[in-house]
Enzyme design. Structure first.
Site, PDB file in Angstrom:
ATOM      1  N   HIS A 181       0.838  -1.208   0.000  1.00 40.64           N
ATOM      2  CA  HIS A 181       0.000   0.000   0.000  1.00 40.64           C
ATOM      3  C   HIS A 181       0.865   1.248   0.000  1.00 40.64           C
ATOM      4  CE1 HIS A 181      -3.726   2.172   0.444  1.00 40.64           C
ATOM      5  NE2 HIS A 181      -3.251   2.845   1.474  1.00 40.64           N
ATOM      6  N   HIS A 236       0.890   5.515  -1.485  1.00 34.12           N
ATOM      7  CA  HIS A 236       0.445   6.694  -2.223  1.00 34.12           C
ATOM      8  C   HIS A 236       1.719   7.463  -2.566  1.00 34.12           C
ATOM      9  CE1 HIS A 236      -3.534   5.711  -0.804  1.00 34.12           C
ATOM     10  NE2 HIS A 236      -3.213   5.950   0.443  1.00 34.12           N
ATOM     11  N   GLN A 249       2.510  11.256  -1.924  1.00 30.93           N
ATOM     12  CA  GLN A 249       2.613  11.735  -0.550  1.00 30.93           C
ATOM     13  C   GLN A 249       4.047  11.720  -0.025  1.00 30.93           C
ATOM     14  OE1 GLN A 249      -0.375   9.871   1.960  1.00 30.93           O
ATOM     15  NE2 GLN A 249      -1.993  10.319   0.488  1.00 30.93           N
ATOM     16  N   ARG A 270     -16.829   5.422   2.130  1.00 30.72           N
ATOM     17  CA  ARG A 270     -17.351   6.795   2.140  1.00 30.72           C
ATOM     18  C   ARG A 270     -17.210   7.454   0.768  1.00 30.72           C
ATOM     19  NH1 ARG A 270     -12.356   7.305   4.871  1.00 30.72           N
ATOM     20  NH2 ARG A 270     -10.933   8.818   3.901  1.00 30.72           N
ATOM     21  N   HIS A 319      -9.627   1.047   1.367  1.00 27.34           N
ATOM     22  CA  HIS A 319      -9.444   1.552   2.723  1.00 27.34           C
ATOM     23  C   HIS A 319     -10.697   1.219   3.535  1.00 27.34           C
ATOM     24  CE1 HIS A 319      -6.870   4.949   0.827  1.00 27.34           C
ATOM     25  NE2 HIS A 319      -6.040   4.207   1.519  1.00 27.34           N
ATOM     26  N   HIS A 353      -5.799  -1.096   6.387  1.00 28.09           N
ATOM     27  CA  HIS A 353      -5.906  -0.639   7.769  1.00 28.09           C
ATOM     28  C   HIS A 353      -6.800  -1.571   8.601  1.00 28.09           C
ATOM     29  CE1 HIS A 353      -3.740   2.847   6.485  1.00 28.09           C
ATOM     30  NE2 HIS A 353      -4.738   3.311   5.752  1.00 28.09           N
ATOM     31  N   ASP A 369       2.208   3.299   2.845  1.00 28.34           N
ATOM     32  CA  ASP A 369       1.094   4.247   2.825  1.00 28.34           C
ATOM     33  C   ASP A 369       1.526   5.675   2.513  1.00 28.34           C
ATOM     34  OD1 ASP A 369      -1.369   5.432   3.085  1.00 28.34           O
ATOM     35  OD2 ASP A 369      -1.750   4.775   5.105  1.00 28.34           O
TER      36      ASP A 369
END
Length: 448
Positions: A55, A57, A60, A209, A231, A268, A319
């Site tokens: 995982h 990103h 970032q 979400r 996630h 997670h 992450d």
């Protein structure tokens, strides 16, 4: 054929001595155990399988260490996210590629040989689609090819700001797709990955979400036979919002409403009740644990002991990419359990090396989540890591991984991906050129 000779090698059934590993066309072609080294063999003290980082990103990495200023109120994931949006909205395609290449160099130097790139930065700074809808995915692919890391690309479907189809926020404009545009993105990603040896394509509905139930079903159908990452249950607010929306907790909702099986990786899964832990373990899904990021964001502690006792699989990822260290991720995982249970060596069974147990568990879980092999075996991709144990020649084999994870006497020396040497004496072969480009990009980003 290239031949590597290891005085000790960690195989799928444990440590073996005097192992000759033949590599042909990027694959392990033969293995001889209890063998004598031959002239021309490349000799190493210890070789282990390369680890999958399930995982990431990549973008970032640009904000690593830049979100540690306390705000006027209690800081949390949600305040950190505002800093992340600032960087996400300012990066050009050239920045994205430069940052990703630097990150992948760091991963390889840490012993990661494949990355699961949970890629949700899709559009230009204004939120408009590039003429090539996969422009930024192509930059990720280019960075992985330059660094030489194996890539499992996980294009992210992101459509909403909250449960129940809430309209997206302005700060999310570079992430957002419709089901139709995402389908086109997936088609284009298949094209751009086709010439990239060993690349895999999966799919990543961002979170419950960010997708409606109908969109989730559509996105999952686009995965074909590839992995599915999502996630879930990262923060307590997510639990509260999911209960208000559906009457169920997030992992419970997934288990009841989605075809969760061993193709799935639940990233997670921090906040689960006992019933959710048990049902997730039974499903065969991998828990995608990111211990350093979860600690940095103050998310909480995964219920590793119960999950493992019930047969659950897990792997590790970096992450938000604030500290790229295979050893530190596993150390943080075990230490989080020690703090939670006020006990030592929580994850291992009686008589086991804790480090070796975690390393082999994470190998298996990461490989399953990324669609790649997890062992040194004939026919498998030659993703290998040689460890430098010269500072601790007195160690027994059973202590080597413990020393790597929990102490400082073992380090990564050499790394091969698909049989090609990427890291030599702890340094990536393209480190200097890639770092220079990264530093230039960072100066531009911080000046904007």
């Amino acid at each position: 054929m290239t031949i590597l000779f290891a005085e000790s090698a960690l195989m799928h059934d444990g440590w073996r001595k005097n192992v000759r590993i033949g590599i042909t066309a990027g694959l392990v072609s033969e293995i001889l155990v209890d063998a004598d080294p031959q002239a021309g063999d490349e000799r190493h003290a210890v070789i282990v399988p390369g680890m999958g980082n399930l995982h990431s990103h990549a973008f970032q990495r640009a904000m690593a260490g830049l979100a540690e200023m306390r705000g006027p109120a209690d800081d949390s994931f949600w305040s950190w996210r505002n800093v992340m949006y600032k960087f996400a909205l300012s990066m050009t395609p050239e920045h994205v590629e430069a940052v990703a290449a630097q990150l992948y160099v760091e991963m390889l130097e840490a012993g990661f040989t494949r990355v699961g790139e949970f890629h949700y930065l899709h559009h230009d700074q204004n939120g408009e689609q590039y003429s090539d809808i996969a422009e930024l995915a192509s930059r990720i692919a280019g960075a992985s090819a330059e660094a030489g890391i194996g890539l499992t690309l996980l294009p992210v479907f992101y459509a909403h700001a909250g449960f129940g189809g809430m309209p997206s926020a302005e700060g999310q404009r570079r992430f957002i797709n419709s089901p139709d545009s995402f389908s086109r993105l997936m088609d284009r990603c298949r094209e751009l990955l086709s010439p990239l040896a060993g690349a895999r394509l999966g799919v990543a509905p961002h979170s419950l979400r960010a997708v409606t139930p109908e969109e989730l079903a559509t996105v999952v159908s686009l995965a074909s036979f590839g992995p599915i990452h999502i996630h879930v249950a990262e923060q307590t607010k997510e639990i509260e919002d999911c209960l208000a929306w559906s009457g169920a907790r997030p992992v419970q909702w997934l288990m009841d409403n989605a075809p969760v099986d061993e193709r799935w990786c639940l990233i997670h899964a921090t906040h689960m009740d006992d019933a959710e832990i048990d049902s997730m373990a039974r499903s065969g899904a991998t828990a995608g644990l990111c211990p350093i990021t979860e600690a940095n964001l103050g998310d909480g502690t995964f219920a590793a002991r119960r999950f493992i006792e019930h047969g659950g699989r897990y792997g590790i990822g970096s992450d938000s990419n604030i500290d790229i260290s295979l050893a530190h991720e596993l150390r943080q995982l075990e230490y989080s359990q020690r703090i939670l249970h006020r006990s030592r060596n929580v994850i291992a069974d009686a008589g086991q090396s804790t480090g070796q147990r975690m390393f082999t568990d994470a190998l298996r879980g990461g490989a399953l989540a990324l669609g790649e092999g997890d062992r040194i075996s004939a026919g498998e991709r030659a993703d290998l890591v040689a460890l430098d144990t010269s500072a601790v020649p007195f160690l027994q084999e059973a202590q080597i991984i413990d020393q790597w994870i929990f102490a400082s006497g073992v380090r990564v020396d050499t790394v091969w991906t698909a049989g090609e040497k990427q890291v030599i004496a702890g340094r990536h072969r393209k480190r200097d050129a890639i770092r220079q480009r990264f530093q230039t990009s960072m100066r531009e980003l911080l000046a904007s």
